[in-house]
Write an enzyme that holds these catalytic residues in place. Structure first.
Site, PDB file in Angstrom:
ATOM      1  N   ILE A  43      44.627  53.751   0.738  1.00 28.44           N
ATOM      2  CA  ILE A  43      43.421  53.215   0.120  1.00 28.44           C
ATOM      3  C   ILE A  43      42.303  54.241   0.212  1.00 28.44           C
ATOM      4  CG2 ILE A  43      41.746  51.325   0.125  1.00 28.44           C
ATOM      5  CD1 ILE A  43      44.065  49.711   1.524  1.00 28.44           C
ATOM      6  N   HIS A  45      40.428  57.474  -2.719  1.00 28.63           N
ATOM      7  CA  HIS A  45      40.391  57.880  -4.122  1.00 28.63           C
ATOM      8  C   HIS A  45      41.759  58.408  -4.596  1.00 28.63           C
ATOM      9  CE1 HIS A  45      38.803  59.328  -7.889  1.00 28.63           C
ATOM     10  NE2 HIS A  45      39.346  60.503  -7.645  1.00 28.63           N
ATOM     11  N   GLU A 170      38.453  38.834   0.460  1.00 30.75           N
ATOM     12  CA  GLU A 170      38.783  38.325   1.800  1.00 30.75           C
ATOM     13  C   GLU A 170      38.119  39.160   2.900  1.00 30.75           C
ATOM     14  OE1 GLU A 170      43.066  37.757   1.985  1.00 30.75           O
ATOM     15  OE2 GLU A 170      43.002  36.269   0.379  1.00 30.75           O
ATOM     16  N   GLU A 294      43.474  33.163  -6.250  1.00 29.57           N
ATOM     17  CA  GLU A 294      44.848  33.443  -5.860  1.00 29.57           C
ATOM     18  C   GLU A 294      45.555  32.108  -5.659  1.00 29.57           C
ATOM     19  OE1 GLU A 294      45.171  36.381  -2.734  1.00 29.57           O
ATOM     20  OE2 GLU A 294      43.821  37.776  -3.766  1.00 29.57           O
ATOM     21  N   ASP A 343      48.248  35.786  -8.481  1.00 26.41           N
ATOM     22  CA  ASP A 343      48.362  37.115  -7.896  1.00 26.41           C
ATOM     23  C   ASP A 343      49.817  37.571  -8.053  1.00 26.41           C
ATOM     24  OD1 ASP A 343      46.567  38.879  -6.860  1.00 26.41           O
ATOM     25  OD2 ASP A 343      47.108  38.508  -4.773  1.00 26.41           O
ATOM     26  N   ARG A 357      57.038  38.145  -5.692  1.00 22.31           N
ATOM     27  CA  ARG A 357      56.148  37.367  -6.563  1.00 22.31           C
ATOM     28  C   ARG A 357      55.555  38.281  -7.648  1.00 22.31           C
ATOM     29  NH1 ARG A 357      50.938  36.631  -4.395  1.00 22.31           N
ATOM     30  NH2 ARG A 357      51.671  35.302  -2.720  1.00 22.31           N
TER      31      ARG A 357
END
Ligand code: NAG
Ligand code: NAG
Ligand code: NAG
Ligand code: NAG
Ligand code: NAG
Ligand code: NAG
Ligand code: NAG
Length: 637
Positions: A43, A45, A170, A294, A343, A357
């Site tokens: 996480i 750039h 979250e 979600e 999601d 999922r």
């Protein structure tokens, strides 16, 4: 009366009989058209950029965008803002950002996929926020304002009118709260984002015209809302908003509630209890619209689960929509429901190609040189497409008992013909997952009054185990990690809803009888009835041909909204480019395919060629064709 017997009654006795009476229709916005995912990898750039430009991820998004128009309108991608790169501070200590990568991705979303982002204000952009903890609110306000102004200058406000903005996802979870925001710094951050949205745009001009100040709603806090001890940030924000709701920085209250064991009822029930609790403690918040970002059947997208692979997840998603509609109409704690989002736009990975999922099964074909990805649309993808065909006024969900414990859910909708019965009718019938005693055929007859006009036509399509289940096809072939061309075609033939029956209706007051005796559970039936007064099919737009691998292309196009409600199928035509001179004739390469959605994967095999010209057209339920799309040429390198 003209009864149309869709499934012939066998010897069996009819156990239940449902006849539709008159119902009241209410305006129904299509509130379920958002999807989301989190890019894999680091996480920052570089990490987010690498994930979002990967050919596999982009093909996954192309497939999602190739659902019927309106099926998916918004995409919520965590850490999207990390595509904005921090360059340096100017002489006054103001950060200078480089928007190149962000712009590239936004252009891809807008121009090629025709989707709008849900932009979450989350990220650390090269350390700017951690390096300046005391001035964090200033830096957030500046980033929000700069980002919006930059986009306004590029696209103008009209193109951005469907964008959604949301606070940090979250924030009470350590995995997301990368800035270690505390209750106080979190509240300051939210206010700063609000300020940034409000200050953006006002003084800018676009193509010489002054932009009108436009109010941009802020969604938040995208919280799980477990106990206030463990999730203080989100609860504190609500507390603050309740005290002075006119100064509340958020306009739409967003939360996340998933099911426990994978049922739609649990999602709705969980949301009802949460909102009831919120309203009890913070009654002033009743004035805000609410959204479940979600609304998934069970937490943790990557955990493989059998039901997520087959028709069951599709049925659950449709049921989730219907039950939310029922709860919204009931006017209780979900009376102000604005939207729900799924999601499920993730990229699945080996060996869970089908069972995570996701909307698509993803096969990484490592044995080809170079490796490439193959995608198969899962029944849940087909289900989202079926929902797009619903009208814009709907009756409350109706329940038809199958036995003492199980019922069929029916949602009837109409469009057009204000006041009257409408010029278009669409209804979804949804079976329970099972009913006792197992595997005995259920003899149910649903009679629907299809009076919308004297001259009309109907079409029914179904989702049903095995027949519209590529996962089953794959398992029957031994679940190979690298399915060959024959198997891939067999899976793709099972990936769209199956055309069940279609034909004309000549008389007013016609009745349609659906008898579910012979359908294995669980199933979904989409019935559409069109009057000749409904808008005619328009020509397909923006035909695009994209390489999948050597001698294989993914063909997709854009639909005109409304005119495709009465579509039966598409035809894809190809004319080979012949190096020897005069080209060959146009060939219908989608012969024998039922193509109710605007895409087709063409793989003519080793003997064939994909080089040449393509065009597509639609065929409606009256067997009328639309004009052809523009002709597009494709040439392999
Ligand atoms: C945030 O807090 C965690 C745990 O207290 C700590 O390990 C981490 O270094 C902190 N991160 C920052 C950026 O301050
Ligand atoms: C609904 O939710 C409440 C509270 O979470 C729970 O006590 C109840 O058992 C649930 N009911 C159903 C039918 O799931
Ligand atoms: C069907 O609906 C039409 C219009 O709403 C009504 O006039 C007609 O009586 C209905 N027919 C039946 C069999 O219920
Ligand atoms: C429909 O057809 C019937 C009989 O063919 C006729 O009596 C009636 O007027 C027609 N209704 C409309 C709305 O055209
Ligand atoms: C393709 O794979 C299927 C199932 O794995 C197999 O039965 C079939 O023989 C294969 N076909 C070719 C042409 O290799
Ligand atoms: C294909 O390669 C990817 C990336 O190296 C790997 O994650 C995946 O497991 C491989 N697939 C198979 C079937 O081995
Ligand atoms: C359209 O064509 C199909 C197949 O030939 C036929 O079954 C159907 O009845 C036709 N529909 C209409 C409205 O004529």
């Amino acid at each position: 009366m003209l009864p149309l017997l869709l499934i012939l009654l066998t010897l069996a006795r009819i156990h239940a009989h449902y006849t539709s009476g008159d119902v009241a229709y209410h305006p129904m916005p299509h509130f379920w058209t958002g999807v989301g995912f989190c890019p894999a990898g680091r996480i920052d750039h570089e990490g987010i950029e690498a994930a979002l430009v990967s050919p596999a991820l982009q093909m996954n998004l192309r497939q999602i965008a190739a659902l019927p128009v309106g099926a998916v309108t918004h995409i919520r991608i965590h850490w999207l803002l990390e595509l904005v790169q921090f360059r340096q501070y100017d002489a006054n200590g103001i950060p200078i950002y480089d928007f190149t990568k962000f712009d590239d991705f936004i252009d891809f979303l807008h121009e090629e996929l025709r989707l709008s982002p849900v932009l979450e204000w989350m990220g650390n952009l090269g350390g700017v926020f951690l390096e300046n903890p005391m001035q964090m609110p200033f830096y957030w306000e500046h980033l929000v304002k700069t980002t919006i102004n930059h986009q306004l200058a590029r696209h103008g406000s009209a193109r951005m009118s469907n964008w959604r903005y949301e606070t940090w996802n979250e924030p009470d979870l350590r995995v997301y709260n990368k800035l270690n925001l505390t209750s106080q710094s979190y509240l300051d951050y939210v206010q700063a984002v609000r300020q940034g949205l409000s200050k953006a745009g006002n003084l800018d001009t676009y193509e010489g015209k002054v932009q009108l100040p436009m109010y941009r709603a802020l969604r938040g806090p995208a919280g799980l809302f477990k106990s206030s001890d463990t999730h203080p940030l989100c609860w504190k924000l609500l507390e603050q908003c309740n005290e002075k709701v006119v100064y509340c920085p958020i306009d739409i209250l967003t939360f996340h509630r998933k099911g426990i064991d994978g049922t739609a009822t649990e999602i709705v029930n969980g949301s009802l209890s949460l909102m009831a609790k919120i309203y009890e403690d913070y009654p002033n918040l009743k004035s805000l619209p609410v959204a479940n970002d979600e609304a998934d059947p069970v937490a943790v997208w990557s955990t493989p689960r059998e039901f997520q692979a087959d028709v069951r997840y599709g049925i659950t998603l449709i049921s989730t929509v219907m039950e939310h509609w029922h709860a919204k109409l009931a006017g209780g704690p979900l009376g102000r429901l604005e939207s729900i989002s799924h999601d499920n736009a993730f990229l699945s990975y080996h060996p869970h190609e089908f069972t995570q999922r996701t909307l698509l099964a993803h096969f990484q074909m490592n044995e080809t040189d170079p490796p490439h990805s193959q995608f198969i649309q899962k029944p849940v993808y087909a289900a989202l497409g079926m929902l797009a065909k619903l009208g814009n006024r709907a009756a409350d969900m109706e329940l038809v008992n199958m036995d003492s414990k199980h019922s069929v859910e029916v949602l009837r909708t109409v469009s057009g013909g204000v006041g009257g019965p409408g010029q278009y009718m669409a209804a979804i019938f949804l079976s329970p997952e099972e009913a006792g005693p197992q595997r005995t055929a259920f003899h149910h007859k649903y009679t629907l009054n299809m009076s919308i006009a004297n001259e009309s036509a109907f079409i029914t399509e179904i989702l049903v185990p095995h027949t519209t289940d590529p996962y089953f096809v794959w398992q029957q072939a031994g679940s190979p990690a690298y399915p060959n061309a024959t198997l891939r075609e067999a899976m793709r033939r099972a990936q769209t809803p199956k055309l069940y029956e279609t034909g004309p209706i000549w008389q007013y007051n016609s009745e349609l009888v659906i008898n579910s005796a012979t359908l294995p559970l669980p199933w979904a039936v989409l019935l559409r009835v069109c009057s000749t007064a409904w808008p005619k099919l328009r020509r397909p737009q923006q035909l695009s041909i994209v390489e999948v691998t050597h001698r294989e292309v993914f063909i997709s196009w854009a639909e005109h909204p409304k005119s495709t409600q009465c579509l039966r199928t598409y035809e894809v035509w190809f004319k080979e480019r012949d190096s020897k001179g005069p080209a060959a004739d146009w060939q219908l390469i989608s012969q024998d395919w039922h193509l109710p959605y605007p895409s087709f994967q063409y793989a003519p095999g080793d003997q064939g060629s994909v080089n040449g010209f393509y065009k597509v057209r639609g065929v409606n339920v009256f067997n009328e064709t639309s004009p052809y799309s523009q002709i597009v040429e494709y040439l392999e390198l």
